[in-house]
Design an enzyme around this catalytic site. Structure first.
Site, PDB file in Angstrom:
ATOM      1  N   CYS A 116       0.817  -1.229   0.000  1.00 21.57           N
ATOM      2  CA  CYS A 116       0.000   0.000   0.000  1.00 21.57           C
ATOM      3  C   CYS A 116       0.846   1.273   0.000  1.00 21.57           C
ATOM      4  O   CYS A 116       0.329   2.353  -0.272  1.00 21.57           O
ATOM      5  CB  CYS A 116      -0.944   0.004   1.189  1.00 21.57           C
ATOM      6  SG  CYS A 116      -2.005  -1.441   1.239  1.00 21.57           S
ATOM      7  N   HIS A 239      -3.181   7.152   3.179  1.00 26.69           N
ATOM      8  CA  HIS A 239      -3.644   5.872   2.648  1.00 26.69           C
ATOM      9  C   HIS A 239      -5.004   5.558   3.271  1.00 26.69           C
ATOM     10  O   HIS A 239      -5.216   5.733   4.466  1.00 26.69           O
ATOM     11  CB  HIS A 239      -2.612   4.786   2.985  1.00 26.69           C
ATOM     12  CG  HIS A 239      -3.088   3.409   2.668  1.00 26.69           C
ATOM     13  ND1 HIS A 239      -3.677   3.103   1.463  1.00 26.69           N
ATOM     14  CD2 HIS A 239      -3.079   2.261   3.398  1.00 26.69           C
ATOM     15  CE1 HIS A 239      -4.003   1.818   1.458  1.00 26.69           C
ATOM     16  NE2 HIS A 239      -3.659   1.291   2.622  1.00 26.69           N
ATOM     17  N   ASN A 269     -10.190   0.143   0.848  1.00 25.42           N
ATOM     18  CA  ASN A 269      -8.730   0.199   0.757  1.00 25.42           C
ATOM     19  C   ASN A 269      -8.308  -0.326  -0.624  1.00 25.42           C
ATOM     20  O   ASN A 269      -8.473  -1.508  -0.910  1.00 25.42           O
ATOM     21  CB  ASN A 269      -8.148  -0.658   1.885  1.00 25.42           C
ATOM     22  CG  ASN A 269      -6.632  -0.698   1.881  1.00 25.42           C
ATOM     23  OD1 ASN A 269      -5.985  -0.306   0.911  1.00 25.42           O
ATOM     24  ND2 ASN A 269      -6.050  -1.201   2.955  1.00 25.42           N
TER      25      ASN A 269
HETATM   26  N1  COA Z   1     -18.175  -8.733  10.439  1.00 27.93           N
HETATM   27  C1  COA Z   1     -18.598  -9.045  11.672  1.00 27.93           C
HETATM   28  N2  COA Z   1     -17.757  -9.445  12.653  1.00 27.93           N
HETATM   29  C2  COA Z   1     -16.460  -9.510  12.339  1.00 27.93           C
HETATM   30  C3  COA Z   1     -15.952  -9.202  11.048  1.00 27.93           C
HETATM   31  C4  COA Z   1     -16.886  -8.812  10.082  1.00 27.93           C
HETATM   32  N3  COA Z   1     -16.527  -8.485   8.825  1.00 27.93           N
HETATM   33  N4  COA Z   1     -14.614  -9.360  11.050  1.00 27.93           N
HETATM   34  C5  COA Z   1     -14.280  -9.764  12.283  1.00 27.93           C
HETATM   35  N5  COA Z   1     -15.378  -9.851  13.061  1.00 27.93           N
HETATM   36  C6  COA Z   1     -15.490 -10.235  14.471  1.00 27.93           C
HETATM   37  C7  COA Z   1     -14.315 -11.068  14.921  1.00 27.93           C
HETATM   38  O1  COA Z   1     -14.513 -12.430  14.602  1.00 27.93           O
HETATM   39  C8  COA Z   1     -14.331 -10.806  16.415  1.00 27.93           C
HETATM   40  O2  COA Z   1     -15.317 -11.608  17.002  1.00 27.93           O
HETATM   41  P1  COA Z   1     -15.087 -12.244  18.458  1.00 27.93           P
HETATM   42  O3  COA Z   1     -14.920 -11.077  19.387  1.00 27.93           O
HETATM   43  O4  COA Z   1     -16.340 -13.031  18.663  1.00 27.93           O
HETATM   44  O5  COA Z   1     -13.852 -13.063  18.335  1.00 27.93           O
HETATM   45  C9  COA Z   1     -14.790  -9.348  16.531  1.00 27.93           C
HETATM   46  O6  COA Z   1     -15.441  -9.060  15.278  1.00 27.93           O
HETATM   47  C10 COA Z   1     -13.663  -8.374  16.737  1.00 27.93           C
HETATM   48  O7  COA Z   1     -12.645  -8.677  15.784  1.00 27.93           O
HETATM   49  P2  COA Z   1     -11.287  -7.891  15.727  1.00 27.93           P
HETATM   50  O8  COA Z   1     -10.451  -8.481  14.649  1.00 27.93           O
HETATM   51  O9  COA Z   1     -10.700  -7.829  17.109  1.00 27.93           O
HETATM   52  O10 COA Z   1     -11.809  -6.433  15.319  1.00 27.93           O
HETATM   53  P3  COA Z   1     -11.045  -5.102  15.219  1.00 27.93           P
HETATM   54  O11 COA Z   1     -11.715  -4.090  16.047  1.00 27.93           O
HETATM   55  O12 COA Z   1      -9.564  -5.285  15.394  1.00 27.93           O
HETATM   56  O13 COA Z   1     -11.295  -4.705  13.690  1.00 27.93           O
HETATM   57  C11 COA Z   1     -10.155  -4.661  11.586  1.00 27.93           C
HETATM   58  C12 COA Z   1     -10.806  -5.539  12.650  1.00 27.93           C
HETATM   59  C13 COA Z   1      -9.619  -5.582  10.493  1.00 27.93           C
HETATM   60  C14 COA Z   1     -11.206  -3.753  11.003  1.00 27.93           C
HETATM   61  C15 COA Z   1      -9.020  -3.811  12.219  1.00 27.93           C
HETATM   62  O14 COA Z   1      -8.190  -4.633  12.999  1.00 27.93           O
HETATM   63  C16 COA Z   1      -8.191  -3.109  11.186  1.00 27.93           C
HETATM   64  O15 COA Z   1      -8.675  -2.265  10.471  1.00 27.93           O
HETATM   65  N6  COA Z   1      -6.875  -3.445  11.088  1.00 27.93           N
HETATM   66  C17 COA Z   1      -6.009  -2.862  10.093  1.00 27.93           C
HETATM   67  C18 COA Z   1      -6.213  -3.615   8.805  1.00 27.93           C
HETATM   68  C19 COA Z   1      -5.651  -2.904   7.605  1.00 27.93           C
HETATM   69  O16 COA Z   1      -5.758  -1.708   7.491  1.00 27.93           O
HETATM   70  N7  COA Z   1      -5.070  -3.678   6.693  1.00 27.93           N
HETATM   71  C20 COA Z   1      -4.566  -3.189   5.470  1.00 27.93           C
HETATM   72  C21 COA Z   1      -3.246  -2.548   5.664  1.00 27.93           C
HETATM   73  S1  COA Z   1      -2.707  -1.708   4.260  1.00 27.93           S
END
Ligand code: COA
Length: 310
Positions: A116, A239, A269
């Site tokens: 990215c 980004h 993204n």
């Molecule tokens: N819909 C519903 N629930 C979801 C889900 C979705 N699409 N994706 C994950 N969950 C659930 C998980 O299973 C978890 O459930 P649990 O508590 O029962 O285990 C809960 O939601 C929380 O998941 P978690 O991964 O801890 O959420 P988060 O607050 O960290 O958000 C992201 C997840 C991916 C949105 C966040 O971590 C993020 O944006 N990270 C950066 C990713 C990124 O930018 N990547 C590209 C880089 S260039």
């Protein structure tokens, strides 16, 4: 050392017409609009149906050339940032050269992979090559077909990404005020936190932590290199990964969130395309010359920060 003074002569962008909403995702996996919106800020993303990263890159390049009336025959360098080319070789840049009808010219054309952060890396490479005086005009593109590498069964990653391309044409400037500054870097992720092999695999929380840590640091480093403060910057183009990441960076820097341009609500993204695509969207509405700070992070891990007049 010679200063790198660079001017952006044209920008272009392209997103495929098919839109996939959060509700569309809830029909194919266990997710919902509310979860996606509150965790990421994303409402929709554009998905390529019959187009490759090359096709989108070409549309963005053509958009830059036609909107500005730029003479494409001046281009002697093409650098494309992408992690989603449909072929390993020729590069997307080679294919762009051919499709633009520039095969009779001695052009240097190649792709780079910095995930990215790719566009900001590509911009530094092209700027440096222009600063040697060996090249006069560079077409720099970020283009991604993220929907081709998504694991459609993984609800944590599938909902984040979209497809698009953005392009900029740069030339040397004889005005010292157009000096560009970069603070690009990497911290090798050899533990699989964010890998594409062959589909996207990601430990979301770890990536989030990396992003909110590196973005303010890279911003302050590039400002330091340019001997500027954030108040000298007219527009910040980050980004487009996640609204909460940008919100955290704004808070950390004690800046209103409005200082950060965003279109992730509509496009998600789009990896290396996100910064140039948003830059073009901004330039479409705002023609006046401005000092921009570009800030990206991504797989690798990599980060890219640039200060450039747009
Ligand atoms: N819909 C519903 N629930 C979801 C889900 C979705 N699409 N994706 C994950 N969950 C659930 C998980 O299973 C978890 O459930 P649990 O508590 O029962 O285990 C809960 O939601 C929380 O998941 P978690 O991964 O801890 O959420 P988060 O607050 O960290 O958000 C992201 C997840 C991916 C949105 C966040 O971590 C993020 O944006 N990270 C950066 C990713 C990124 O930018 N990547 C590209 C880089 S260039």
């Amino acid at each position: 050392m010679k200063k790198m003074a660079i001017k952006i002569k044209a920008t272009g962008g392209y997103a495929p017409s098919k839109i996939m909403t959060n509700d569309d995702f809830s029909k194919i996996m266990d997710t919902n609009d509310e979860w996606i919106r509150t965790r990421t800020g994303i409402k929709r993303r554009h998905i390529a149906e019959n187009e490759t990263s090359f096709d989108m890159a070409y549309h963005a390049a053509l958009d830059a050339i036609t909107k500005s009336g730029y003479d494409k025959n001046k281009i002697d360098l093409i650098v494309v940032a992408s992690i989603t080319s449909h072929v390993k070789t020729p590069s997307i840049a080679n294919l762009i050269q051919a499709k633009l009808g520039l095969n009779d010219k001695n052009i240097v054309a190649f792709d780079i992979n910095a995930a990215c952060s790719g566009f900001v890396y590509a911009l530094e490479i092209a700027s440096s090559m222009i600063a040697t005086n060996n090249y006069k005009s560079a077409l720099v593109i970020g283009s991604e077909h993220m929907s081709s590498i998504i694991d459609w069964e993984d609800r944590q990653t599938a909902i984040l990404f979209g497809d698009a391309a953005g392009a900029a044409i740069i030339e040397a400037s004889d005005n010292e005020k157009d000096e560009v500054f970069f603070y690009n870097g990497s911290r090798g992720d050899d533990t699989g936190i964010l890998w594409i092999d062959p589909k996207v695999k990601m430990a979301g929380r770890e990536v989030y932590k990396f992003a909110v840590d590196i973005m303010p640091k890279a911003i302050s480093k590039v400002l330091e290199k340019a001997n500027l403060t954030i108040n000298d910057i007219d527009v910040i183009i980050p980004h487009q990964a996640n609204y909460r990441i940008i919100q955290s960076v704004a808070k950390d820097m004690e800046l209103p969130i409005e200082r950060f341009l965003m279109n992730l609500e509509e496009y998600g993204n789009t990896s290396a395309a996100s910064i140039p695509f948003l830059l073009d969207e901004h330039k479409t509405h705002n023609k006046k010359s401005q000092k921009a700070l570009l800030i990206g992070f991504g797989g690798g891990f990599t980060w890219g920060a640039a200060i450039i007049n747009i």
